[in-house]
Design a protein around this motif. Structure first.
Motif, PDB file in Angstrom:
ATOM      1  N   GLU A   1     -17.981 -33.950  58.880  1.00  0.00           N
ATOM      2  CA  GLU A   1     -17.648 -32.400  59.878  1.00  0.00           C
ATOM      3  C   GLU A   1     -18.774 -31.723  59.067  1.00  0.00           C
ATOM      4  OE1 GLU A   1     -14.017 -30.674  60.540  1.00  0.00           O
ATOM      5  OE2 GLU A   1     -13.179 -32.052  61.164  1.00  0.00           O
ATOM      6  N   GLY A   2     -20.254 -32.193  58.865  1.00  0.00           N
ATOM      7  CA  GLY A   2     -21.608 -31.345  58.569  1.00  0.00           C
ATOM      8  C   GLY A   2     -21.468 -31.067  57.807  1.00  0.00           C
ATOM      9  N   GLU A   3     -20.490 -30.855  56.694  1.00  0.00           N
ATOM     10  CA  GLU A   3     -20.074 -29.683  55.084  1.00  0.00           C
ATOM     11  C   GLU A   3     -20.065 -31.161  54.735  1.00  0.00           C
ATOM     12  OE1 GLU A   3     -16.994 -27.824  55.447  1.00  0.00           O
ATOM     13  OE2 GLU A   3     -17.780 -26.583  56.786  1.00  0.00           O
ATOM     14  N   TYR A   4     -20.334 -30.511  52.988  1.00  0.00           N
ATOM     15  CA  TYR A   4     -20.734 -31.284  51.669  1.00  0.00           C
ATOM     16  C   TYR A   4     -19.983 -31.127  50.500  1.00  0.00           C
ATOM     17  CZ  TYR A   4     -24.623 -33.236  54.656  1.00  0.00           C
ATOM     18  OH  TYR A   4     -25.204 -34.206  54.877  1.00  0.00           O
ATOM     19  N   ARG A   5     -19.628 -31.788  49.863  1.00  0.00           N
ATOM     20  CA  ARG A   5     -18.232 -31.783  49.157  1.00  0.00           C
ATOM     21  C   ARG A   5     -18.721 -33.065  48.087  1.00  0.00           C
ATOM     22  NH1 ARG A   5     -13.093 -33.492  47.290  1.00  0.00           N
ATOM     23  NH2 ARG A   5     -12.081 -32.257  45.497  1.00  0.00           N
ATOM     24  N   LEU A   6     -19.269 -32.217  46.156  1.00  0.00           N
ATOM     25  CA  LEU A   6     -19.741 -32.820  45.474  1.00  0.00           C
ATOM     26  C   LEU A   6     -18.460 -32.317  44.852  1.00  0.00           C
ATOM     27  CD1 LEU A   6     -22.224 -33.997  44.384  1.00  0.00           C
ATOM     28  CD2 LEU A   6     -23.007 -32.292  43.890  1.00  0.00           C
ATOM     29  N   VAL A   7     -18.022 -33.695  44.001  1.00  0.00           N
ATOM     30  CA  VAL A   7     -17.010 -34.176  42.835  1.00  0.00           C
ATOM     31  C   VAL A   7     -17.656 -34.481  41.780  1.00  0.00           C
ATOM     32  CG1 VAL A   7     -14.910 -34.526  42.183  1.00  0.00           C
ATOM     33  CG2 VAL A   7     -15.229 -34.547  44.529  1.00  0.00           C
ATOM     34  N   LEU A   8     -18.207 -33.450  40.437  1.00  0.00           N
ATOM     35  CA  LEU A   8     -18.584 -33.949  39.436  1.00  0.00           C
ATOM     36  C   LEU A   8     -17.987 -33.506  38.486  1.00  0.00           C
ATOM     37  CD1 LEU A   8     -21.623 -30.926  39.691  1.00  0.00           C
ATOM     38  CD2 LEU A   8     -21.817 -33.131  40.233  1.00  0.00           C
ATOM     39  N   GLN A   9     -18.225 -35.188  37.131  1.00  0.00           N
ATOM     40  CA  GLN A   9     -16.999 -35.409  36.240  1.00  0.00           C
ATOM     41  C   GLN A   9     -17.739 -34.546  35.668  1.00  0.00           C
ATOM     42  OE1 GLN A   9     -17.051 -38.826  32.882  1.00  0.00           O
ATOM     43  NE2 GLN A   9     -16.981 -39.807  35.487  1.00  0.00           N
ATOM     44  N   ASN A  10     -18.695 -34.295  34.951  1.00  0.00           N
ATOM     45  CA  ASN A  10     -18.912 -33.126  33.823  1.00  0.00           C
ATOM     46  C   ASN A  10     -18.419 -33.327  33.188  1.00  0.00           C
ATOM     47  OD1 ASN A  10     -20.055 -30.589  34.015  1.00  0.00           O
ATOM     48  ND2 ASN A  10     -17.828 -29.227  33.670  1.00  0.00           N
ATOM     49  N   SER A  11     -17.847 -34.630  31.919  1.00  0.00           N
ATOM     50  CA  SER A  11     -17.942 -34.619  30.828  1.00  0.00           C
ATOM     51  C   SER A  11     -18.793 -34.715  29.996  1.00  0.00           C
ATOM     52  CB  SER A  11     -17.495 -36.321  30.927  1.00  0.00           C
ATOM     53  OG  SER A  11     -18.550 -37.035  31.331  1.00  0.00           O
ATOM     54  N   ASP A  12     -20.242 -34.720  30.782  1.00  0.00           N
ATOM     55  CA  ASP A  12     -21.628 -34.506  30.208  1.00  0.00           C
ATOM     56  C   ASP A  12     -22.203 -33.538  31.159  1.00  0.00           C
ATOM     57  OD1 ASP A  12     -24.051 -34.114  29.542  1.00  0.00           O
ATOM     58  OD2 ASP A  12     -24.441 -36.489  29.590  1.00  0.00           O
ATOM     59  N   PRO A  13     -21.524 -31.954  30.634  1.00  0.00           N
ATOM     60  CA  PRO A  13     -22.467 -30.704  31.703  1.00  0.00           C
ATOM     61  C   PRO A  13     -24.083 -30.992  31.607  1.00  0.00           C
ATOM     62  CG  PRO A  13     -21.268 -30.096  29.615  1.00  0.00           C
ATOM     63  CD  PRO A  13     -21.166 -31.570  29.719  1.00  0.00           C
ATOM     64  N   LEU A  14     -24.531 -31.981  30.730  1.00  0.00           N
ATOM     65  CA  LEU A  14     -25.904 -31.506  31.234  1.00  0.00           C
ATOM     66  C   LEU A  14     -26.507 -32.575  32.514  1.00  0.00           C
ATOM     67  CD1 LEU A  14     -27.816 -32.218  27.366  1.00  0.00           C
ATOM     68  CD2 LEU A  14     -27.734 -30.165  29.502  1.00  0.00           C
ATOM     69  N   SER A  15     -25.631 -33.374  32.042  1.00  0.00           N
ATOM     70  CA  SER A  15     -25.896 -34.506  33.673  1.00  0.00           C
ATOM     71  C   SER A  15     -25.017 -34.058  34.838  1.00  0.00           C
ATOM     72  CB  SER A  15     -25.323 -35.786  33.028  1.00  0.00           C
ATOM     73  OG  SER A  15     -25.826 -36.756  32.083  1.00  0.00           O
ATOM     74  N   ALA A  16     -24.079 -33.372  34.667  1.00  0.00           N
ATOM     75  CA  ALA A  16     -23.616 -32.715  35.822  1.00  0.00           C
ATOM     76  C   ALA A  16     -24.828 -32.001  36.619  1.00  0.00           C
ATOM     77  CB  ALA A  16     -22.545 -32.421  35.405  1.00  0.00           C
ATOM     78  N   GLY A  17     -24.996 -30.928  35.860  1.00  0.00           N
ATOM     79  CA  GLY A  17     -25.901 -30.266  36.246  1.00  0.00           C
ATOM     80  C   GLY A  17     -26.845 -30.332  37.056  1.00  0.00           C
ATOM     81  N   SER A  18     -28.113 -31.422  35.881  1.00  0.00           N
ATOM     82  CA  SER A  18     -29.211 -32.632  36.237  1.00  0.00           C
ATOM     83  C   SER A  18     -28.668 -32.705  37.820  1.00  0.00           C
ATOM     84  CB  SER A  18     -29.748 -33.202  35.587  1.00  0.00           C
ATOM     85  OG  SER A  18     -30.604 -34.311  35.716  1.00  0.00           O
TER      86      SER A  18
END
Length: 226
Positions: free
Chosen positions: A94-111
């Motif tokens: 509905e025009g909104e975005y949700r991003l689910v990050l695994q975050n096992s590697d915070p550097l990759s998650a941030g990038s």
């Protein structure tokens, strides 16, 4: 009583040996700090799952250097991210975005988060230019969830528990071995063996004596982790 006397002797000898204390307490902090900077690198080949995302935005994500995998449904997004070893999953509803990050590697998650935000912003900007004639101006709104940790997590946080255990074991093992060898070379160990003190008492005393310093080392090193 004999074991307690041996433990007291070991502790007093350690307290008088400033160089050994420095090796035990200061060296791990320096090494862990260096490793903190060493492991702060970037990871390539970011993998992102998408569900309900516009095809034009998917193409933009692909051009941004992200490996995109499309899904028909966003149900159980967290489980999908972990099971398929994705760095994250982008869901459009509905025009909104949700991003689910695994975050096992915070550097990759941030990038990945940065690239996704930039790509969506550019996409919405282009859509805005098209929608101005029709009065339809999309807004940037991305909710971010983390499977592991939080937005404050760093890559070094993943290694910290392992490194604390390793360095505490390593330095105490080396120092206790050196201490026992020094006892043997100086002849003190042979003198102890000629007394009523038994071997298991000597071993127990060394375990307890150096175990005290291992515990102190853990208490000092853990809060000082970068």
């Amino acid at each position: 009583m004999r074991v307690a006397a041996l433990i007291k002797r070991i502790v007093l000898e350690m307290l008088r040996d400033k160089r050994t204390l420095a090796l035990m307490f200061i060296a791990p902090l320096l090494i862990l700090t260096l490793m903190h900077f060493l492991f702060n690198g970037e990871k390539a080949d970011l993998k992102l799952g998408v569900a309900g995302v516009d095809e034009a935005l998917t193409d933009r994500l692909d051009k941004a250097g992200i490996v995109v995998k499309e899904y028909a449904s966003a149900d159980r997004a967290e489980e999908t991210v972990v099971d398929d070893d994705l760095d994250g999953m982008l869901i459009a509803q509905e025009g909104e975005y949700r991003l689910v990050l695994q975050n096992s590697d915070p550097l990759s998650a941030g990038s990945l988060k940065m690239k996704v935000n930039q790509t969506i912003a550019a996409f919405l900007q282009s859509q805005q230019m098209k929608g101005q004639a029709f009065g339809n101006i999309p807004k940037l709104q991305i909710d971010t969830d983390y499977v592991y940790g939080s937005s404050k997590s760093e890559f070094f946080d993943v290694l910290s528990p392992i490194l604390v255990g390793f360095f505490v074991f390593f330095f105490v093992f080396i120092i206790s071995g050196i201490g026992l060898l020094k006892e043997r070379m100086s002849g003190t160990l042979y003198k102890l063996m000629s007394t009523p003190v038994r071997r298991w008492e000597i071993v127990t005393a060394y375990l307890c004596g150096y175990g005290i310093f291992a515990l102190i080392q853990t208490v000092i090193v853990h809060p000082c982790m970068p």
